[in-house]
Design an enzyme around this catalytic site. Sequence first.
Site, short mmCIF file in Angstrom:
data_model
loop_
_atom_site.label_atom_id
_atom_site.label_comp_id
_atom_site.label_asym_id
_atom_site.label_seq_id
_atom_site.Cartn_x
_atom_site.Cartn_y
_atom_site.Cartn_z
CG ASP A 122 -1.09 6.37 2.27
OD1 ASP A 122 -2.19 5.91 1.93
OD2 ASP A 122 -0.62 6.24 3.41
CG ASP B 46 -5.34 3.52 4.99
OD1 ASP B 46 -5.99 3.56 6.04
OD2 ASP B 46 -4.34 4.22 4.79
CG HIS C 103 -7.13 7.10 1.43
ND1 HIS C 103 -6.83 6.13 0.50
CD2 HIS C 103 -6.19 7.01 2.38
CE1 HIS C 103 -5.75 5.49 0.89
NE2 HIS C 103 -5.33 6.00 2.02
CG HIS D 147 -1.78 1.22 1.32
ND1 HIS D 147 -2.73 1.51 0.37
CD2 HIS D 147 -1.85 2.22 2.23
CE1 HIS D 147 -3.34 2.63 0.70
NE2 HIS D 147 -2.82 3.08 1.82
#
Length: 1060
Positions: free
Chosen positions: A264, A374, A579, A262
């Site tokens: 970001d 997430d 997000h 993951h």
Amino acid sequence: MAMAAAPVLKNWRTTLERVEKFVSPRYFTDCNLRGRLFGESCPVAALSSFLTPERLPYQEAVQQDFRPAQVGDSFGPTWWTCWFRVELTIPEAWVGREVHLRWESDGEGLVWRDGEPVQGLTKEGEKISYILTDRLEAGDPRSLTLYVEVACNGLLGAGKGNMIAAPDPEKMFQVSRAELATFHRDVYKLLVDLELLLGIAKGLGEDNQRSFQALYTANQIVNVCDPAQPETFPVAQDLASRFFGQRGGDSQHTIHATGHCHIDTAWLWPYKETVRKCARSWVTAVQLMERNPEFIFACSQAQQLQWVKNHYPGLHARLQEFACRGQFVPVGGTWVEMDGNLPSGEAMVRQFLQGQNFFLQEFGKMCSQFWLPDTFGYSAQLPQIMRSCGITHFLTQKLSWNLVNSFPHHTFFWEGLDGSRVLVHFPPGDSYGMEGSVEEVLKTVTKNRDKGRTNHSAFLFGFGDGGGGPTQTMVDRLTRLCNTDGLPRVQLSSPARLFSALESDSGQLCTWVGELFLELHNGTYTTHAQIKKGNRECERILHDVELLSSLALARNVLFLYPAAQLQDLWRLLLLNQFHDVVTGSCIQLVAEEAMCHYEDIRSHGNTLLSAAAAALCAGEPGPEGLLIVNTLPWNRTEVLALPRPGGAHSLGLIPSPGDSSQHGLCSCPHLTAAPAAPAACVCRARAPADSVSRPLPTKTDGSVTLDNGIIRVRLDATGRLTSLVLVASGRETIAEGAVGNQFVLFDDVPLYWDAWDVMDYHLETRKPVLGQAGTLAVGTEGGVRGSAWFLLQISPNSRLSQEVVLDVGCPYVRFHTEVHWHEAHKFLKVEFPARVRSPQATYEIQFGHLQRPTHYNTSWDWARFEVWAHRWMDLSEHGFGLALLNDCKYGASVRGNVLSLSLLRAPKAPDATADMGRHEFTYALMPHKGSLQDAGVIRAAYSLNFPLLVLPTPGPAPSTSWSAFSVSSPAVVLETVKKAETSPQRHTLVLRLYEAHGSHVDCWLHTSLPVQEAVLCDLLERRDPAGYLPLRDARLKLTFSPFQVRSLLLVLQPPSTYTP
């Protein structure tokens, strides 16, 4: 003959700790097994470096002036880059051995070899050596040169003092190790086995037989293994293999282990650093795929892959190669892993439209799993959007972060607002960054809340958030545990295989209906208000540009639809809906980048609007003037400020033509000629004298009353709302003994996640902000608009000014607000106590609305003390209600009879400047008779957010009005008009409509455009084979179920053969 050691009693603790010390990297490394992992070493032949504030491409960087460097040198500061030239000479004596470059730094590193990136080197990601050769052969070159690109930031940024603190701009970095060393692969394998045996012993505990078997096996390995004598290793390895070779039964739970990383897209680091994080992480994953043919790596976010394609084309080609082999698996289907609450419905559609088209183009197929591990909550419309974008499965895990209630399922069906269903899986280990430990494997089984319903679970392994991804050690651990008695079965698997297994055994799964609300991070609905405002404004701009450009395409043969420019602008907006960006939970550098993106969208969007307006006016015979455009699908009459010669403005009442004769037909759009001067004169006759909004004289108590014949507003001397009356019925809206428009200030100190969280206890600190009498003054008086304004000192550091506006014919009163905000850990809201009683309030979400409780009966109710909404919320009882509208806010709540809109926060991490400065926003209050649907609340909120466009034209404006579409039912909203993404016919439009009231309805779509063919399609604009729509008298019949979204393709005749 040596005698076998006699059995002895074993103490659990001492035996366990004996084995722990044998593999410890900290204790007894002079004589334990860990200390033998690397053998001989030698320094690198030469080390030189080049420091730059830029993120340079490789070919440019290696041409720079490198100067001698040595281990221990400092470099920096934060966000700079230090390139190292590493010259190596491998000793002749190391022939036949595995040779590594050992490199340790507190920055993120990327190794370049022969001009290509080959591996990430990140201490935090447990990647501290690069394999130069598995076995040095006699003919191999002994000298080579590598480059290591080191970013001056850690895996999770450069927070000063703690992870989420604002970055330390002066932080310096070091390389603490740079050497060649031989690597003992047999030692490594024994270490993996011993760590797993320890994990089994600890995880199963002292009451489990298999636990003791694991511990005693490990102890025996320590007995037989002499770290200084490699010839003892095979016996130790046999002991381990005997243990792991003991199989479990057929009923074992199956864990599907998938490599994952993951990243970001921006968070505690800027967008540009994410580009390099992707390269560091994915090139390492490629290395693992090469070495482990059974290893599968899932990767989401088309934007990140686009970056890699642009900046690292060789790496992108390798990813495509492994995708063909089935090892690299694109998932998610979206442009980025967006926030699940704040983006509009259309923006969510575009996430999938852009993402799925990218995956199809670059990897040959679209994704079938939505991947959003997430984000901070999940809209109830996501199941419908997913299904219409070719996705039936959804993976996330964030609800494991719930602060109050534990979500009751890990595998279940999720039913959305319209009844669409998708199969959902939350990895029961409650993480998307597992490391392959026994503890995590056991937790995946023990914590599973759907035991007995399904026997399969996901296990996502690899360092995440800041990237890093899986390591060889993780892969080896999971491979070793593939089928061992006492543990679940572990397979290196893919998301498709997981969901196939879940689907085949889904008969007993439960269904969750409605939104998936995260009971945490409620502050993200409000933090960084300017980002929220930019998001809402740019969603509107792109809507308007597409609509006008579509109409220009239909009317002007010379007009070229700006498809490429619109794609670029949409992708910028979608990028900012990541997000940790639109939510405001990012560092200052990211927030500034986001604001620049919004400014680009505004600037280019306005240019495109002007071009479309010019095309619409081309060839018109009328006088020069203004183009007034209604971009909403119903008639409107609004007060506008129209430009006059000399730069002045005058107020004019602009009607939609045919207002009184449409009989419920909703038109979109209306193009109306408005002569440049005198603009107001043309429309003034539309306002009868008895309906003009006018403030009554100020009374002796300092209050002001505004009345437009629809509503009557009374403000006290400080600007608070003491009365709001629906004139026709005389019904008072404000609760008895209370006041509305009451600003309130709360202490806002969360437990840790500053920009993210507002805690329930903040409600205990409520402090009304009291104004000074005499600050209220009459603004505009008489004519088509009445207003009053006042000033309010919020605190010694912050102040507010507000104009309260009531226009003729308008069913709501507007509050234009300007705030100068300079606070620390404070939360500003505005409250409206209503003379309404209801156990639930209604909130707008994407393509619809839902209800939430106004009481705190259960823990599930009071966990929703702060919720999100889009353009409106409403509190209604039978026959009457009050709606609170807004133009850029998302945080809201209704407790009891008090409607509260969240305005501004003041967190200090990760951005110490978040929300500081000047803000402008508007909210509005609309009392209404009957239901919110019948009263037109939804339309009113659209009108507030999509004002009539006033566009100057380079030549004559149209002499007559023109309407392209109308819809026969007020329950149906024509949300989007755009050109089709790909179509054999150039003039093909896509229309998107949705049912907004929550009802089954048949309606007619009328169009004045020359339609050749009409057919239903999905959200990806793929034709429905059974979706042909017959055209009768320029009308199409459409059928909707509650909150259903429908899209259709209209193939038009070329404009050269069409005269409107």
